[in-house]
Design a protein around this motif. Structure first.
Motif, short mmCIF file in Angstrom:
data_model
loop_
_atom_site.label_atom_id
_atom_site.label_comp_id
_atom_site.label_asym_id
_atom_site.label_seq_id
_atom_site.Cartn_x
_atom_site.Cartn_y
_atom_site.Cartn_z
N ASN A 182 -30.62 -91.66 -33.39
CA ASN A 182 -31.27 -90.34 -33.34
C ASN A 182 -30.33 -89.28 -32.79
O ASN A 182 -30.35 -88.13 -33.22
CB ASN A 182 -32.56 -90.41 -32.51
N ILE A 183 -29.50 -89.69 -31.85
CA ILE A 183 -28.50 -88.76 -31.32
C ILE A 183 -27.55 -88.33 -32.44
O ILE A 183 -27.25 -87.14 -32.62
CB ILE A 183 -27.74 -89.43 -30.15
N MET A 184 -27.10 -89.31 -33.23
CA MET A 184 -26.16 -88.98 -34.32
C MET A 184 -26.83 -88.07 -35.35
O MET A 184 -26.22 -87.13 -35.84
CB MET A 184 -25.65 -90.26 -35.00
N ARG A 185 -28.09 -88.37 -35.65
CA ARG A 185 -28.83 -87.52 -36.62
C ARG A 185 -28.93 -86.10 -36.10
O ARG A 185 -28.77 -85.14 -36.85
CB ARG A 185 -30.23 -88.09 -36.85
N SER A 186 -29.21 -85.96 -34.80
CA SER A 186 -29.40 -84.61 -34.25
C SER A 186 -28.10 -83.81 -34.32
O SER A 186 -28.12 -82.59 -34.29
CB SER A 186 -29.91 -84.68 -32.82
N LEU A 187 -26.96 -84.50 -34.42
CA LEU A 187 -25.66 -83.80 -34.52
C LEU A 187 -25.30 -83.51 -35.97
O LEU A 187 -24.29 -82.86 -36.25
CB LEU A 187 -24.56 -84.66 -33.89
N GLY A 188 -26.11 -84.04 -36.90
CA GLY A 188 -25.84 -83.80 -38.32
C GLY A 188 -25.34 -85.04 -39.06
O GLY A 188 -24.99 -84.96 -40.23
N GLY A 189 -25.26 -86.18 -38.37
CA GLY A 189 -24.83 -87.42 -39.03
C GLY A 189 -25.97 -88.02 -39.85
O GLY A 189 -27.15 -87.70 -39.63
N ARG A 190 -25.60 -88.86 -40.81
CA ARG A 190 -26.63 -89.56 -41.61
C ARG A 190 -26.55 -91.03 -41.25
O ARG A 190 -25.47 -91.63 -41.30
CB ARG A 190 -26.36 -89.36 -43.09
N CYS A 191 -27.70 -91.63 -40.90
CA CYS A 191 -27.68 -93.02 -40.44
C CYS A 191 -28.89 -93.75 -41.00
O CYS A 191 -29.96 -93.16 -41.16
CB CYS A 191 -27.83 -93.12 -38.93
N ARG A 192 -28.71 -95.04 -41.26
CA ARG A 192 -29.87 -95.85 -41.68
C ARG A 192 -29.61 -97.31 -41.37
O ARG A 192 -28.45 -97.76 -41.34
CB ARG A 192 -30.17 -95.65 -43.16
N PHE A 193 -30.72 -98.04 -41.12
CA PHE A 193 -30.67 -99.49 -41.02
C PHE A 193 -30.84 -100.02 -42.44
O PHE A 193 -31.79 -99.64 -43.13
CB PHE A 193 -31.84 -100.02 -40.18
#
Ligand code: UD1
Length: 426
Positions: free
Chosen positions: A65-76
């Motif tokens: 969630n931290i990475m997403r809030s910075l603009g990163g895209r993440c998924r399991f």
């Protein structure tokens, strides 16, 4: 491998009927303490990163969630985590996100290296005593960052350049933050007094797989040659030595035969030694270990937590649970964190005979009985579950949000080994 969301029931509890021996095999996944800095490190990587064999613990969720809030895209997906920070566009983290986990501090080095600026509210995490970040800040300052601290946040600016840095104590997190920042700084960094935990070697291997130049992890002196660019990669972190040690200790408490796979037994040498002193038989093999134990454990004697390769502080509380129900007296000395005995009053509710004096606990082993207890931190919570599994009668353990931070489906894994444990919502 399961990747479903962990139960988000209101105030869940474990109900445990103790006294069952454990039998079977449990596969250990990638170490939580490796995954968290690697996710943060992805902020400075120009490409997609895939970390394999990752469980969906709430700490990993919060880090993503931290990475997403910075603009990163993440998924399991595919049993692991994909992170792509090519579109990263922000460099500020508020308290809402950093308050959830201590490891949010890992973002400082990578963000600074990538954008020349990083601003975070002070990190939260387990309440196991004061957890300053002065060594992280010292290291980044030595690399040329201008750092200003306010009551609630820290701001770093500047272009990083290599330096010679000497840490006065081997902080795992500070070593990781400095390696990450230095990996994209201009020139060469020599870090002395570094931590030598296997998670640092994971970080080195990961950065090198992305095209970085880091050497010496696993020793007290690490050299980092900064590179301009790091590319994406697919990486498998080490198996979680703390999760493995938890299941091995559970077997020593309950009796039975438990095999852990997916972990390097060399990472567990100090723990294996203590389990043997407690009367368990431990057979190490490539990629795992089998523990066999019969009846009540023997007191393991003196357990003193130290930086790796010493006895890990994260397994001190599970071992206090073992000592509490063992035959004989043990002495547990916690050298790393001041407030890591919060499980002890809870164990006393189960009949444990423990006296604490500063950083030392004298544990006179007794047969424990079931009780209602509450987890107040991650590893202390695991200790209460282990104590309940070995106790006579029924126990309830609440405060599961702490345990969920680092153990995915703890209940399911223990049930599969024959434990009588279930998770209920209130
Ligand atoms: C990491 C682990 C944690 C483990 C700990 C020690 C992760 C995500 N967490 O935590 O599970 O219990 O290592 O093995 O990897 N210190 C300072 N100033 C600092 C930083 C640390 O004084 O800036 C002190 C701490 O108060 C503590 C000691 O150094 O007494 C060790 O802490 P550290 O190794 O940094 O632990 P973490 O990286 O927070």
């Amino acid at each position: 491998m399961k990747n479903s969301v962990p139960p988000s029931d209101g105030f869940p509890k474990y109900i445990i009927n103790g006294g069952r021996a454990l039998f079977g095999e449990t596969e250990i996944m990638s170490a939580k303490n490796s995954i968290l800095p690697l996710i943060a490190c992805s902020a400075m990587i120009d490409g997609e990163v895939y970390l394999s064999r990752c469980e969906r613990t709430s700490d990993s969720e919060n880090m993503l969630n931290i990475m997403r809030s910075l603009g990163g895209r993440c998924r399991f997906a595919d049993g692991g985590i994909y992170i792509d920070c090519r579109g990263l566009s922000r460099c500020r983290l508020g308290a809402e996100l950093t308050g959830r986990l201590r490891s949010s501090v890992f973002i400082l080095g990578p963000l600074l290296a990538r954008t020349g600026r990083a601003e975070i509210c002070y990190p939260g995490g387990c309440d196991i005593g004061p957890r300053p970040i002065d060594l992280h800040i010292y290291g980044l300052r030595m690399l040329g960052a201008e750092i200003t601290e306010s009551d609630d946040s820290v701001t770093c600016r500047g272009n990083l350049r290599g330096a010679r840095i000497e840490l006065p104590l081997p902080s795992v997190g500070a070593t990781e933050n400095i390696i990450m920042a230095a990996a994209r700084a201009e020139g060469r960094t020599v870090l002395c007094g570094a931590a030598a935990e296997p998670e640092i070697t994971d970080l080195q291997n990961f950065i090198n797989a992305c095209g970085g130049r880091v050497h010496g992890a696993g020793t007290r002196r690490i050299e980092i040659e900064g590179v301009r660019r790091l590319h994406g990669t697919s990486f498998t972190p080490s198996g979680d030595r703390i999760a493995a040690g938890t299941f091995m200790t559970a077997c020593a408490i309950c009796g039975g035969e438990v095999t852990v796979t997916g972990v390097n037994p060399a990472h567990l040498a100090s723990v294996t030694d203590a389990l043997r002193r407690a009367g368990a038989e431990v057979e190490e093999r490539t990629g795992g270990a089998t523990v066999r134990a019969v009846g009540r454990p023997r007191a393991p004697g003196r357990i003193e937590t130290k930086p790796y390769p010493g006895f890990p502080t994260d397994l001190q509380s599970p071992f206090t649970a073992l000592a509490a129900c063992a035959k004989g007296t043990s002495y547990i000395i916690e050298n790393l964190f001041e407030n890591r005995f919060r499980h002890i009053p809870q164990l006393i509710k189960m009949g444990a005979d423990i006296t604490v004096c500063g950083r030392a606990a004298t544990v006179r082993g007794k047969k424990l009985h079931g009780a209602e207890t509450e987890a107040e931190d991650l590893r202390g919570g695991a200790a209460l579950v282990l104590a309940a599994l070995g106790a006579e009668g029924s126990s309830a353990v609440s405060g599961l949000r702490h345990i969920d931070r680092g153990y995915y489906d703890f209940c399911g894994r223990l049930s599969a080994l024959g434990a009588d444990i279930r998770r209920i919502s209130q």
